[in-house]
Structure formats: C-alpha cells, structure tokens
Design a protein around this motif. Structure first.
Motif, PDB file in Angstrom:
ATOM      1  N   ALA A  61       4.196 -42.398  14.383  1.00  0.00           N
ATOM      2  CA  ALA A  61       4.790 -43.909  14.534  1.00  0.00           C
ATOM      3  C   ALA A  61       3.765 -44.598  14.770  1.00  0.00           C
ATOM      4  O   ALA A  61       3.506 -45.790  14.614  1.00  0.00           O
ATOM      5  CB  ALA A  61       6.092 -44.000  15.166  1.00  0.00           C
ATOM      6  N   VAL A  62       3.176 -44.444  15.966  1.00  0.00           N
ATOM      7  CA  VAL A  62       2.168 -45.042  16.759  1.00  0.00           C
ATOM      8  C   VAL A  62       0.806 -45.396  15.769  1.00  0.00           C
ATOM      9  O   VAL A  62       0.459 -46.331  15.651  1.00  0.00           O
ATOM     10  CB  VAL A  62       1.624 -44.386  17.967  1.00  0.00           C
ATOM     11  CG1 VAL A  62       0.473 -44.906  18.632  1.00  0.00           C
ATOM     12  CG2 VAL A  62       2.734 -44.251  18.834  1.00  0.00           C
ATOM     13  N   LEU A  63       0.484 -44.324  15.058  1.00  0.00           N
ATOM     14  CA  LEU A  63      -0.648 -44.292  14.087  1.00  0.00           C
ATOM     15  C   LEU A  63      -0.414 -45.352  12.864  1.00  0.00           C
ATOM     16  O   LEU A  63      -1.309 -46.126  12.490  1.00  0.00           O
ATOM     17  CB  LEU A  63      -1.026 -43.110  13.724  1.00  0.00           C
ATOM     18  CG  LEU A  63      -1.520 -42.170  14.700  1.00  0.00           C
ATOM     19  CD1 LEU A  63      -2.121 -40.717  14.042  1.00  0.00           C
ATOM     20  CD2 LEU A  63      -3.044 -42.719  15.120  1.00  0.00           C
ATOM     21  N   LEU A  64       0.908 -45.501  12.524  1.00  0.00           N
ATOM     22  CA  LEU A  64       1.341 -46.383  11.458  1.00  0.00           C
ATOM     23  C   LEU A  64       1.317 -47.677  12.154  1.00  0.00           C
ATOM     24  O   LEU A  64       0.794 -48.713  11.248  1.00  0.00           O
ATOM     25  CB  LEU A  64       2.824 -46.148  11.190  1.00  0.00           C
ATOM     26  CG  LEU A  64       3.166 -44.793  10.331  1.00  0.00           C
ATOM     27  CD1 LEU A  64       4.534 -44.523  10.106  1.00  0.00           C
ATOM     28  CD2 LEU A  64       2.380 -44.954   8.808  1.00  0.00           C
ATOM     29  N   VAL A  65       1.631 -47.864  13.233  1.00  0.00           N
ATOM     30  CA  VAL A  65       1.263 -49.274  13.885  1.00  0.00           C
ATOM     31  C   VAL A  65      -0.189 -49.640  13.922  1.00  0.00           C
ATOM     32  O   VAL A  65      -0.459 -50.605  13.456  1.00  0.00           O
ATOM     33  CB  VAL A  65       1.851 -49.170  15.267  1.00  0.00           C
ATOM     34  CG1 VAL A  65       1.451 -50.559  16.078  1.00  0.00           C
ATOM     35  CG2 VAL A  65       3.507 -49.134  15.336  1.00  0.00           C
ATOM     36  N   ALA A  66      -0.938 -48.765  14.227  1.00  0.00           N
ATOM     37  CA  ALA A  66      -2.526 -48.936  14.271  1.00  0.00           C
ATOM     38  C   ALA A  66      -3.138 -49.228  12.945  1.00  0.00           C
ATOM     39  O   ALA A  66      -3.983 -50.186  12.877  1.00  0.00           O
ATOM     40  CB  ALA A  66      -3.130 -47.662  14.768  1.00  0.00           C
ATOM     41  N   PHE A  67      -2.657 -48.389  11.874  1.00  0.00           N
ATOM     42  CA  PHE A  67      -3.433 -48.487  10.677  1.00  0.00           C
ATOM     43  C   PHE A  67      -2.674 -49.290   9.417  1.00  0.00           C
ATOM     44  O   PHE A  67      -3.301 -49.611   8.655  1.00  0.00           O
ATOM     45  CB  PHE A  67      -3.784 -46.962  10.225  1.00  0.00           C
ATOM     46  CG  PHE A  67      -4.639 -46.449  10.937  1.00  0.00           C
ATOM     47  CD1 PHE A  67      -6.006 -46.836  10.832  1.00  0.00           C
ATOM     48  CD2 PHE A  67      -4.389 -45.531  12.000  1.00  0.00           C
ATOM     49  CE1 PHE A  67      -6.970 -46.345  11.863  1.00  0.00           C
ATOM     50  CE2 PHE A  67      -5.391 -44.934  12.576  1.00  0.00           C
ATOM     51  CZ  PHE A  67      -6.661 -45.238  12.845  1.00  0.00           C
ATOM     52  N   VAL A  68      -1.353 -49.473   9.498  1.00  0.00           N
ATOM     53  CA  VAL A  68      -0.518 -49.727   8.361  1.00  0.00           C
ATOM     54  C   VAL A  68       0.056 -51.168   8.700  1.00  0.00           C
ATOM     55  O   VAL A  68       0.037 -52.172   7.931  1.00  0.00           O
ATOM     56  CB  VAL A  68       0.544 -49.026   7.896  1.00  0.00           C
ATOM     57  CG1 VAL A  68       1.499 -49.542   7.005  1.00  0.00           C
ATOM     58  CG2 VAL A  68       0.108 -47.582   7.855  1.00  0.00           C
ATOM     59  N   SER A  69       0.501 -51.542  10.067  1.00  0.00           N
ATOM     60  CA  SER A  69       0.981 -52.771  10.412  1.00  0.00           C
ATOM     61  C   SER A  69       0.094 -53.828  10.365  1.00  0.00           C
ATOM     62  O   SER A  69      -1.127 -53.428  10.301  1.00  0.00           O
ATOM     63  CB  SER A  69       1.724 -52.349  11.947  1.00  0.00           C
ATOM     64  OG  SER A  69       0.698 -52.531  12.715  1.00  0.00           O
ATOM     65  N   PRO A  70       0.540 -55.048  10.607  1.00  0.00           N
ATOM     66  CA  PRO A  70      -0.399 -55.962  10.676  1.00  0.00           C
ATOM     67  C   PRO A  70      -1.581 -56.103  11.630  1.00  0.00           C
ATOM     68  O   PRO A  70      -2.372 -56.694  11.902  1.00  0.00           O
ATOM     69  CB  PRO A  70       0.503 -57.394  10.981  1.00  0.00           C
ATOM     70  CG  PRO A  70       1.740 -56.900  10.153  1.00  0.00           C
ATOM     71  CD  PRO A  70       1.847 -55.570  10.594  1.00  0.00           C
ATOM     72  N   LEU A  71      -1.337 -55.172  12.635  1.00  0.00           N
ATOM     73  CA  LEU A  71      -2.367 -54.828  13.761  1.00  0.00           C
ATOM     74  C   LEU A  71      -3.710 -54.409  12.958  1.00  0.00           C
ATOM     75  O   LEU A  71      -4.739 -54.967  13.534  1.00  0.00           O
ATOM     76  CB  LEU A  71      -1.883 -53.780  14.683  1.00  0.00           C
ATOM     77  CG  LEU A  71      -2.978 -53.481  15.854  1.00  0.00           C
ATOM     78  CD1 LEU A  71      -3.621 -54.710  16.771  1.00  0.00           C
ATOM     79  CD2 LEU A  71      -2.527 -52.218  16.645  1.00  0.00           C
ATOM     80  N   CYS A  72      -3.553 -53.742  11.806  1.00  0.00           N
ATOM     81  CA  CYS A  72      -4.833 -53.470  11.241  1.00  0.00           C
ATOM     82  C   CYS A  72      -5.577 -54.513  10.975  1.00  0.00           C
ATOM     83  O   CYS A  72      -6.736 -54.614  10.855  1.00  0.00           O
ATOM     84  CB  CYS A  72      -4.487 -52.441  10.222  1.00  0.00           C
ATOM     85  SG  CYS A  72      -5.755 -51.956   9.157  1.00  0.00           S
ATOM     86  N   ALA A  73      -4.875 -55.598  10.273  1.00  0.00           N
ATOM     87  CA  ALA A  73      -5.559 -56.923   9.655  1.00  0.00           C
ATOM     88  C   ALA A  73      -6.124 -57.527  10.925  1.00  0.00           C
ATOM     89  O   ALA A  73      -7.090 -58.158  10.999  1.00  0.00           O
ATOM     90  CB  ALA A  73      -4.480 -57.670   8.807  1.00  0.00           C
ATOM     91  N   LEU A  74      -5.290 -57.840  12.088  1.00  0.00           N
ATOM     92  CA  LEU A  74      -5.555 -58.380  13.239  1.00  0.00           C
ATOM     93  C   LEU A  74      -6.980 -57.943  13.641  1.00  0.00           C
ATOM     94  O   LEU A  74      -7.779 -58.752  14.220  1.00  0.00           O
ATOM     95  CB  LEU A  74      -4.578 -58.469  14.181  1.00  0.00           C
ATOM     96  CG  LEU A  74      -4.622 -59.470  15.442  1.00  0.00           C
ATOM     97  CD1 LEU A  74      -4.773 -61.017  14.758  1.00  0.00           C
ATOM     98  CD2 LEU A  74      -3.382 -59.377  16.297  1.00  0.00           C
ATOM     99  N   SER A  75      -7.222 -56.565  13.729  1.00  0.00           N
ATOM    100  CA  SER A  75      -8.357 -55.953  14.184  1.00  0.00           C
ATOM    101  C   SER A  75      -9.498 -56.254  13.328  1.00  0.00           C
ATOM    102  O   SER A  75     -10.725 -56.175  13.870  1.00  0.00           O
ATOM    103  CB  SER A  75      -8.160 -54.580  14.210  1.00  0.00           C
ATOM    104  OG  SER A  75      -8.114 -54.003  12.854  1.00  0.00           O
ATOM    105  N   VAL A  76      -9.444 -56.830  12.065  1.00  0.00           N
ATOM    106  CA  VAL A  76     -10.506 -57.356  11.456  1.00  0.00           C
ATOM    107  C   VAL A  76     -10.982 -58.761  11.923  1.00  0.00           C
ATOM    108  O   VAL A  76     -12.085 -59.242  12.042  1.00  0.00           O
ATOM    109  CB  VAL A  76     -10.130 -57.560   9.955  1.00  0.00           C
ATOM    110  CG1 VAL A  76     -11.438 -58.178   9.082  1.00  0.00           C
ATOM    111  CG2 VAL A  76      -9.867 -56.160   9.395  1.00  0.00           C
TER     112      VAL A  76
END
Length: 252
Positions: A61-76
C-alpha cells in the motif's frame, strides 16, 4: 508508462498544475502487473503468517502511494515530494518488507548493507546523478529499485541481529546521522541544486530554493523518525534482556 516530457522527466508524466494534481494518478500497467505478481509470489512462497502478511500488504500500500497516487506526479514538480517519496520507500516500505520476507540476509551483512545503502542514498541525491536518474525510465527505475532493495537489505540484516542490541542500534544511529548530514547539506545550500525542478515549483507557491529546503527538512525529521523508533524499541528490548540475565544470574 509516461513518455518523456519537455523537461526530460520521463516517469509519472509532466509536472501537474495544482488543480489537476488529485487526478494525476499513474496507472502504469507494467508497474501494477509487477506488484500484483510480487503479491502472488509472496503468498505462494511465504504467506500464512498473520503479522508478516499484514506487514507485506501494508508495504504494498505504501508503494502504491509512492508510485501510483498523485504523489508520483507531484514528485516531478517538487523535489520535496521526491524526497518524501524516497522516505516512504526506505523508511516505511523497506522495514515492512524486511519484516515480512524470510530473512534474506544474515546479521553478519549488517555493516555491508548499511554502507551500500548510505552510498546509494548520497549518490542518488547528488545533483548530477539525480538529474540523470529522472531523465529516463530505465535510469529512474535504477534509482528507485536500488534505494528500495538496499534499504530492505539493511533492515533485514538489522532484524536478523536484533538480539545483539548495541550493534544494530549503532548501525541505525549511523544511518540516521549520515541521512541528517545529507539533509543538512540540502537544507542549507544557498542556491538551488536540482535543475529538473527549477521551472516546476512556482505553480505550487515555492521557489526552487524553498522547495529544496523543504526537501531537506523532510529528510531530516520525518525521514529519520522510523529509525529513531526502531532504536528506542531495540534499546528497550536489549535492556530488558540484560535485566533478565542479571535476575537469572542473581537467582543462580
């Protein structure tokens, strides 16, 4: 998987505008297939232990947050979001995976695992290496996978030697110390260091330098918290063991 955008940021898509952030999910079919396959293999080979199964699914679930959730886009857009993403991987998902998976490393690998993880953490947060990592899909995943695997190896070796309190406590304290030093260098730098984010922070109300300072603070405090909790728990466990040994010797 997202195509490279004009800034060369190849994964998670282009920097999102704030109004579109919460719709900027990353439903990468390859990533989701790999995570699904990993879950099937885990329950086939190592499932059936309630606490470990819970830890594994929490890590997923944590990895889904890191790579799938909008956090992934925000990290760009924000380096601070990228650091938060990395802290979720190495300080939350990694210890959960280390606990869930059968001990891949014996305790004698603790020093080597700690040194490897330290080197990778510094390398991938060096401006030149970071710029290269986010410029392509393969280089991005090289950064992410090596950080996650090295952190999991460190936590796995630490858990394998948890009965040897001082050595594990020292290894985790040294990990916190070097992470704190890296965080300080990022926080107190006088100029923006991470060129991929020079033009992507303003939409979120931050200058590149403010974003960089926030990234350092995230690494410094929230990033170190799981290590601090582990040190306190291990120290308490070790002291209780000493008390039991002394009580046994006294009765003997």
């Amino acid at each position: 998987m997202a195509e490279p955008d004009a800034l060369g940021l190849a994964y998670c898509g282009p920097p999102p505008a704030p109004p579109q952030l919460w719709t900027s999910w990353n439903p990468d079919p390859v990533l989701l297939a790999v995570m699904g396959l990993a879950t099937v293999i885990y329950f086939w080979r190592a499932g059936g232990r309630r606490s470990q199964d819970t830890a594994f699914m929490t890590a997923q679930a944590v990895l889904l947050v890191a790579f799938v959730s909008p956090l992934c886009a925000l990290s760009v857009a924000l380096f601070s979001a990228r650091v938060a993403h990395h802290m979720l991987m190495i300080a939350v998902a990694a210890p959960l995976l280390a606990y869930a998976l059968p001990r891949a490393l014996s305790g004698r690998w603790l020093t080597a695992a700690g040194l490897l993880h330290m080197v990778l953490l510094w390398v991938w947060h060096a401006p030149i290496a970071y710029q290269w990592a986010v410029s392509g899909v393969a280089s991005y995943w090289l950064m992410e996978v090596t950080l996650l695997v090295s952190a999991t190896a460190l936590w796995s070796a630490a858990l394998a030697r948890r009965s040897e309190g001082p050595s594990v406590i020292l290894a985790l304290i040294l990990t916190m110390a070097q992470m704190g030093l890296l965080a300080a260098l990022i926080t107190f730098a006088q100029t923006p260091l991470f060129t991929p984010h020079l033009l992507t922070t303003q939409a979120f109300g931050l200058t590149p330098l403010e974003d960089q300072q926030l990234a350092g603070l995230i690494m410094w405090a929230p990033g170190a918290l799981p290590y601090f909790i582990a040190v306190i728990w291990l120290a308490g466990r070790w002291l209780k063991g000493l008390e039991k040994e002394e009580a046994t010797a006294w009765r003997g």
